[in-house]
Design a protein around this motif. Structure first.
Motif: not given
Length: 286
Positions: A207-218, A222-225, A34-43
C-alpha cells in the motif's frame, strides 16, 4: 543464480521497471509481488511474506502472459481493490512451481457462525512447510487527531475511504486475529480436513501512505522505504500540483502501479484538472 538477501533489492528501481511494461494488469502483478511490504518486521509479530528473487525470477514475473492473466482476472472476483490484489497473487502463486495453493478464502465456520477466514493456505516446496498467507492492500491518509487507540502514537491517525478503515484497526486485526486464527481448534479441524497439520502465518501487506502538506510521523511498525505520496484539500491543490506539468486523475483500478507514461497523453492542464476534481467530489456526495 542466488536470490538477493535483501527482499526489496529488486524493488528499488521498480518504478523504472514498471514504465517498461505497457500492459496494465502485468504492471499491477509486478507491483503486487515485487513492491516492498508497507510494514516493517516486528519481533513479536509473524514475519512478513517477502520473496527473495533472483534476476531470473524477476524476468519471469515481468514476462507474465498478459492473455492468461486477463483470462484469470475475468474468472475472478475483482470488483474491489482487495479482491483484485488477491486475484493477482493467486495468479502468481499458481504459476510459480515453488508454491502449491491448497486453499483460498477458506472460511472457518461452526454452528452457522463464521469465526474468520484464511486468505491462502499454500505449500512451500522449497522450505517444505504450509504457509498461511494473510493479504492486505491499503491506501491511507495521515491526519492529526488526538486519540487513545492502540497501534497509534496518540496524536495521528491514518484513515482510508471508509470511517472504520484505519491503519491501526487493520494492523490490530491482522496481528491479534487473522494471524492467530490457525491456533483455534475450529481452524485446526478445517485444516486437518485438507491434510494440513500445521501452518506458519505470514503477513503480506502492500500500500501507500499519503501525507498532508505538513508531513506527519508514521507509526514505528511502518517500513522506512514505504510507498508514499501527498494529499490535500481542494483549496490546496495549487500548492501541491506542479504548475508546469499536466495532471491526471488515476482511476481506482490503476492505483497499484504508477500510470504508464503513455496513459498521461490525455492529461489536463491545471485549470481543467481542478474542474475535474471539483466535479468528482460533488458527484460522489450527491
Amino acid at each position: 543464480m542466488e536470490p538477493h538477501s535483501n527482499p526489496v533489492a529488486l524493488a528499488d528501481a521498480l518504478a523504472d521497471v514498471l514504465q517498461t511494461l505497457d500492459n496494465p494488469q502485468v504492471r499491477d502483478l509486478v507491483w503486487a509481488v515485487a513492491s516492498p511490504s508497507l510494514l516493517a518486521p516486528q519481533s513479536d509479530w509473524p514475519r512478513n511474506f517477502e520473496l527473495p528473487m533472483s534476476l531470473e525470477d524477476f524476468d519471469r514475473l515481468v514476462s507474465a502472459d498478459p492473455v492468461a492473466l486477463q483470462a484469470h482476472l475475468e474468472r475472478s472476483e475483482t470488483r474491489f481493490l482487495g479482491s483484485y490484489f488477491e486475484a493477482l497473487w493467486a495468479f502468481y502463486l499458481n504459476h510459480d512451481p515453488r508454491f502449491e495453493v491448497v486453499a483460498k478464502n477458506l472460511q472457518i465456520r461452526d454452528g452457522g457462525r463464521t469465526y474468520g477466514e484464511f486468505d491462502f493456505i499454500v505449500f512451500d516446496h522449497e522450505n517444505g512447510q504450509h504457509l498461511q498467507l494473510e493479504l492486505a492492500v491499503k491506501f491511507y491518509l495521515g491526519i492529526r487527531e488526538v486519540n487513545d487507540y492502540a497501534y497509534t502514537d496518540g496524536e495521528h491517525l491514518w484513515i482510508g475511504p471508509q470511517a472504520r478503515d484505519r491503519l491501526d484497526i487493520k494492523v490490530g486485526r491482522a496481528v491479534e486475529h487473522q494471524l492467530t486464527l490457525h491456533r483455534q481448534e475450529k481452524a485446526r479441524r478445517a485444516l486437518a480436513e485438507l491434510g494440513v497439520n500445521q501452518v506458519t502465518p505470514r503477513l503480506l501487506f502492500r500500500g501507500y501512505l499519503f501525507h498532508p502538506l505538513e508531513k506527519v510521523p508514521v507509526p514505528p511498525y511502518v517500513r522506512s522505504n514505504y510507498g508514499r505520496g501527498r494529499w490535500c484539500r481542494l483549496g490546496e491543490v495549487r500548492q501541491v500540483i506542479n504548475l508546469a506539468l499536466p495532471s491526471y486523475i488515476v482511476p481506482k483500478k490503476r492505483w497499484f502501479a504508477a500510470p504508464y507514461v503513455e496513459d498521461l497523453a490525455g492529461a489536463d492542464e491545471l485549470d481543467a484538472f481542478e474542474a475535474q476534481l471539483i466535479d468528482r467530489v460533488l458527484s460522489e456526495n450527491r
